[in-house]
Design a protein around this motif. Structure first.
Motif, PDB file in Angstrom:
ATOM      1  N   ALA A   1       0.813  -1.218   0.000  1.00 14.21           N
ATOM      2  CA  ALA A   1       0.000   0.000   0.000  1.00 14.21           C
ATOM      3  C   ALA A   1       0.847   1.268   0.000  1.00 14.21           C
ATOM      4  N   GLY A   2       2.151   1.127   0.133  1.00 13.81           N
ATOM      5  CA  GLY A   2       3.034   2.284   0.072  1.00 13.81           C
ATOM      6  C   GLY A   2       3.261   2.989   1.392  1.00 13.81           C
ATOM      7  N   ILE A   3       2.848   2.372   2.506  1.00 13.73           N
ATOM      8  CA  ILE A   3       3.069   3.011   3.807  1.00 13.73           C
ATOM      9  C   ILE A   3       4.563   3.150   4.061  1.00 13.73           C
ATOM     10  N   VAL A   4       5.305   2.075   3.878  1.00 19.53           N
ATOM     11  CA  VAL A   4       6.768   2.082   3.930  1.00 19.53           C
ATOM     12  C   VAL A   4       7.275   1.269   2.745  1.00 19.53           C
TER      13      VAL A   4
ATOM     14  N   GLU B   1       5.816   0.115 -10.832  1.00 18.29           N
ATOM     15  CA  GLU B   1       4.798   1.071 -11.253  1.00 18.29           C
ATOM     16  C   GLU B   1       3.382   0.516 -11.126  1.00 18.29           C
ATOM     17  N   ARG B   2       3.246  -0.679 -10.612  1.00 15.02           N
ATOM     18  CA  ARG B   2       1.917  -1.262 -10.396  1.00 15.02           C
ATOM     19  C   ARG B   2       1.483  -0.943  -8.978  1.00 15.02           C
ATOM     20  N   TYR B   3       0.340  -0.261  -8.847  1.00 16.00           N
ATOM     21  CA  TYR B   3      -0.133   0.179  -7.544  1.00 16.00           C
ATOM     22  C   TYR B   3      -1.480  -0.464  -7.241  1.00 16.00           C
ATOM     23  N   PRO B   4      -1.673  -0.956  -6.028  1.00 14.89           N
ATOM     24  CA  PRO B   4      -2.955  -1.584  -5.682  1.00 14.89           C
ATOM     25  C   PRO B   4      -4.071  -0.563  -5.500  1.00 14.89           C
ATOM     26  N   ALA B   5      -5.291  -1.062  -5.430  1.00 15.14           N
ATOM     27  CA  ALA B   5      -6.463  -0.193  -5.303  1.00 15.14           C
ATOM     28  C   ALA B   5      -6.420   0.619  -4.025  1.00 15.14           C
TER      29      ALA B   5
END
Length: 471
Positions: free
Chosen positions: A161-164, A464-468
């Motif tokens: 999720a990009g938190i860390v 470059e693939r990001y989850p919902a």
């Protein structure tokens, strides 16, 4: 605004060293991310305490000379971190404060990470899903109806999720590689004895990390690796830099692959398609890829591995009993854990020793296999991520174990034999869920895995693939 989305940990550390941003500022960014995203996925189960004099957290003592100087970090709730709550995902330990740092945590501090919180895990890390009764389920950022995997599900969901960009994780049967597969991340299970580990007499479990970038995983290993004084196992010394291996082009590799379970049972089409896709990619990169079928007695292996797992859980519960100061009862644990403990107590020393001997036999079989192949490729799982609640214990341990073993047929082999293995996120199915592929290597050969992973990351980038659900 958050200007640092999707940068890896090495990039963030460089920004700190170049004085383009401070560690304090990055920590505030990550705390904001947690506030925004965590309610949807339940990846972080606690934050370290803060106070007015020191506005970041009580562990604000990272080493600015370390390679990850000041980068925010999350620790799986299965490692002693002095002065912080250690639960192991269990009600039995919900009020327990770790009295000391583990050796691994001490090295993580020296690497420069700024640890700000703990990630969710199933009770004592014994399941391939993360749905503890204490904190509730961790959800997959790609689709929150599905599991993030386990037992390092909180770590994987937080990174996906990009938190860390990287988080601590551990693996005793696939607990790094399973959630890495479910969440579309890179996950390496290192060789037995490569890193220091809390007591484990048979060397099944290891600690490392889950990351988006291959190079973060390699740099983490550079900073942490090496056995501690008195460790029962020590991997062959590696004199170079794992980080440098990532940028090296691997030699032409001879790779065996399989698209069934070890006993020949069919698997989900998405998983066999993921392997076939990887085979085409590997051949295009110049590697030799050959279909194979390792000779592993699946029933014998499963019985022996189960015995060792049950005994390790019992040993852990016994040691925690001494620290907590009271005997646990069935009310302290989830029903699955308590039943495993009950059965473990009925096993004999002869069963345990025979299981150790069986694992050593399988280790020799795998070592022989690697005289014919450089690596072994398979799916990481036999089917895509399962839905939340789909795997649950219903008072029948034999039936529950059957479901687990069918979903996770590949990863335990690396734990039992001590060899390194990795999940690489190269494939997503039509539902948009990641389907990881799994590479195993000879004992001590993380270097070849890092070389191939770096090559695959460049050929088929996944960053470059990001989850919902993400920042």
């Amino acid at each position: 605004m958050d200007h640092f989305k999707w940068l890896d940990a090495l990039s963030l550390a460089k920004l700190i060293r170049d004085k383009q941003v401070t560690s304090d500022e990055l920590v505030e960014v990550v705390l904001n991310r947690i506030t925004k995203v965590n309610p949807k996925i339940n990846a972080v189960n606690s934050l370290l305490e803060r106070n007015s004099e020191q506005p970041i957290n009580l562990q604000h003592d990272h080493d600015l000379s370390g390679i990850f100087s000041g980068v925010p970090f999350l620790m799986k709730d299965l490692e002693f971190f002095a002065g912080t709550r250690y639960t192991g995902g269990s009600n039995y330990l919900k009020n327990f404060i770790a009295p000391v740092d583990s050796e691994l945590v001490s090295r993580i501090r020296k690497s420069g990470f700024e640890t700000i919180g703990k990630t969710n895990t199933c009770e004592f890390g014994i399941q391939p899903i993360t749905e503890p009764s204490l904190f509730g389920p961790t959800r997959n950022p790609w689709n929150t109806n599905y599991t993030a995997g386990g037992s390092s599900g909180g770590a994987a969901a937080a990174v996906a999720a990009g938190i860390v960009p990287v988080a601590h994780a551990s693996d005793g049967g696939g607990s790094i590689r399973i959630p890495a597969s479910c969440c579309g991340l890179f996950g390496l299970k290192i060789s037995r004895g490569r890193n220091p580990k809390s007591p484990d007499p048979v060397g099944i479990s290891i600690s490392h990390c889950i990351s988006r970038s291959v190079r973060d995983s390699a740099a983490f290993l550079d900073a942490i690796h090496g056995s501690a004084l008195g460790d029962p196992y020590s991997a062959p010394p590696f004199e170079g830099s794992f980080l440098e291996e990532v940028s090296k082009t691997p030699r032409k590799l001879r790779i065996g692959f399989l698209t069934t379970a070890f006993d020949g049972s069919p698997i989900h089409k998405d998983c066999s398609d993921a392997v076939k896709d990887a085979v085409n990619l590997l051949e295009g990169l110049g590697h030799e890829v050959i279909e194979t079928k390792p000779t592993i007695d699946v029933k014998g292996f499963t019985d022996a591995f189960t015995t060792l797992w049950y005994q390790l859980l019992l040993a852990g519960v016994t040691s925690m009993e001494r620290l907590v100061g009271r005997k646990p009862t069935g009310d302290d644990f989830e029903p699955l854990t308590w039943e495993i403990v009950r059965q473990a107590r009925e096993m004999t020393a002869n069963q345990y020793l025979n299981s150790v001997a069986y694992m050593q036999m399988v280790s020799r079989e795998m070592a022989f296999l690697f005289t014919k192949y450089d690596l072994l490729l398979s799916p990481t799982l036999s089917k895509p991520p399962v839905k939340i609640g789909e795997i649950s214990y219903q008072d029948n341990l034999e039936e529950y174990s059957k479901v687990i073993n069918e979903w996770v047929p590949y990863t335990p082999v690396a734990n039992a034999t001590g060899i390194p293995a990795m999940n690489v996120p190269l494939y997503w199915n039509q539902e948009g869920l990641p389907i990881g592929v799994h590479f195993m290597a000879p004992y001590g050969d993380e270097a070849t895995l890092f070389q191939l992973a770096g090559q695959l990351e460049e050929a088929r980038p996944w960053k470059e693939r990001y989850p919902a659900v993400s920042v």
